[in-house]
Scaffold this motif. Structure first.
Motif, short mmCIF file in Angstrom:
data_model
loop_
_atom_site.label_atom_id
_atom_site.label_comp_id
_atom_site.label_asym_id
_atom_site.label_seq_id
_atom_site.Cartn_x
_atom_site.Cartn_y
_atom_site.Cartn_z
N GLN A 1 56.63 49.99 48.70
CA GLN A 1 56.37 48.58 48.46
C GLN A 1 55.41 48.44 47.28
OE1 GLN A 1 54.56 46.60 51.77
NE2 GLN A 1 54.42 44.64 50.72
N VAL A 2 55.80 47.66 46.31
CA VAL A 2 54.97 47.46 45.13
C VAL A 2 53.86 46.47 45.43
CG1 VAL A 2 54.93 46.60 42.78
CG2 VAL A 2 56.88 47.97 43.57
N GLN A 3 52.65 46.85 45.06
CA GLN A 3 51.50 45.96 45.25
C GLN A 3 50.60 46.01 44.03
OE1 GLN A 3 49.53 47.07 49.01
NE2 GLN A 3 49.80 44.94 49.60
N LEU A 4 50.12 44.84 43.64
CA LEU A 4 49.09 44.73 42.62
C LEU A 4 47.87 44.11 43.31
CD1 LEU A 4 51.07 43.22 39.59
CD2 LEU A 4 50.81 45.61 40.24
N VAL A 5 46.74 44.75 43.19
CA VAL A 5 45.54 44.28 43.88
C VAL A 5 44.42 44.08 42.88
CG1 VAL A 5 43.84 44.75 45.67
CG2 VAL A 5 46.21 45.47 46.00
N GLU A 6 43.96 42.83 42.78
CA GLU A 6 42.84 42.52 41.88
C GLU A 6 41.51 42.70 42.60
OE1 GLU A 6 46.04 39.28 40.97
OE2 GLU A 6 45.13 40.20 42.75
N SER A 7 40.50 42.99 41.83
CA SER A 7 39.14 43.06 42.36
C SER A 7 38.17 42.73 41.23
CB SER A 7 38.83 44.45 42.93
OG SER A 7 38.96 45.43 41.92
N GLY A 8 36.93 42.47 41.60
CA GLY A 8 35.89 42.24 40.61
C GLY A 8 35.50 40.79 40.40
N GLY A 9 36.20 39.89 41.09
CA GLY A 9 35.83 38.48 40.95
C GLY A 9 34.52 38.19 41.65
N GLY A 10 34.02 36.98 41.45
CA GLY A 10 32.77 36.59 42.10
C GLY A 10 32.14 35.40 41.43
N LEU A 11 30.87 35.20 41.75
CA LEU A 11 30.10 34.08 41.22
C LEU A 11 29.15 34.61 40.15
CD1 LEU A 11 29.05 31.14 41.35
CD2 LEU A 11 27.51 31.91 43.18
N VAL A 12 29.16 33.95 39.00
CA VAL A 12 28.30 34.38 37.91
C VAL A 12 27.79 33.14 37.18
CG1 VAL A 12 30.22 34.59 36.28
CG2 VAL A 12 28.15 35.93 35.91
N GLN A 13 26.61 33.25 36.59
CA GLN A 13 26.07 32.13 35.82
C GLN A 13 26.73 32.08 34.44
OE1 GLN A 13 21.77 32.61 35.79
NE2 GLN A 13 21.59 31.03 37.36
N ALA A 14 26.74 30.90 33.88
CA ALA A 14 27.28 30.72 32.53
C ALA A 14 26.57 31.68 31.58
CB ALA A 14 27.12 29.28 32.08
#
Length: 125
Positions: free
Chosen positions: A1-14
Motif C-alpha cells: 500500500q502506497v503511503q505518503l506521510v508528512e511531518s514537521g508542521g506546527g505553530l510558529v511566529q511570523a
C-alpha cells in the motif's frame, strides 16, 4: 500500500522557520516528480513548490519564492520543504504529492497521483 506521510508542521511566529518532511512507503518514488501544495480554510488547494525526479529542477509559487526551498533524498524516499521567513498568510494544511507533471502542469493538482494526509502549519503574528 502506497503511503505518503508528512511531518514537521506546527505553530510558529511570523518570521520563523519550519521544515516539513514527506516520507513515502509502499513503492520507490525516485522516478517521480514531487510537490507541495497547501490549503487554507475556505480556499482551494494551491501549488507551493515542486521538483523533478533528480531534484535538479525546482518550481515555486510566486508567493513563496525566495523563502521556501524544496529538496529530496531519493535514497530515503523522502522530500522536504524548508520554509523560512514565514508569514501569517502561509497558514494552511500542507500536502505532499507525487506524480508525473510536465510542461506547464507542475502546479496542477491533477498532475499528481499520490497524496499525503496533510500537516497543519500555523503562523502567528
Amino acid at each position: 500500500q502506497v503511503q505518503l506521510v508528512e511531518s514537521g508542521g506546527g505553530l510558529v511566529q511570523a518570521g520563523g522557520s519550519l521544515r516539513l518532511s514527506c516520507t513515502a512507503s509502499g513503492r520507490t518514488f525516485s522516478s517521480y516528480a514531487m510537490g507541495w501544495f497547501r490549503q487554507a480554510p475556505g480556499k482551494e488547494r494551491e501549488f507551493v513548490a515542486a521538483t523533478n525526479w533528480s531534484g535538479g529542477r525546482t518550481f515555486y509559487a510566486d508567493s513563496v519564492k525566495g523563502r521556501f526551498t524544496i529538496s529530496r533524498d531519493n535514497a530515503k524516499n523522502t522530500w522536504y520543504l524548508q520554509m523560512d521567513t514565514l508569514k501569517p498568510e502561509d497558514t494552511a494544511v500542507y500536502y505532499c504529492a507525487a506524480g508525473a507533471p510536465y510542461g506547464t502542469t507542475w502546479s496542477l493538482t491533477t498532475a499528481y497521483n499520490y497524496w499525503g494526509q496533510g500537516t497543519q502549519v500555523t503562523v502567528s503574528t
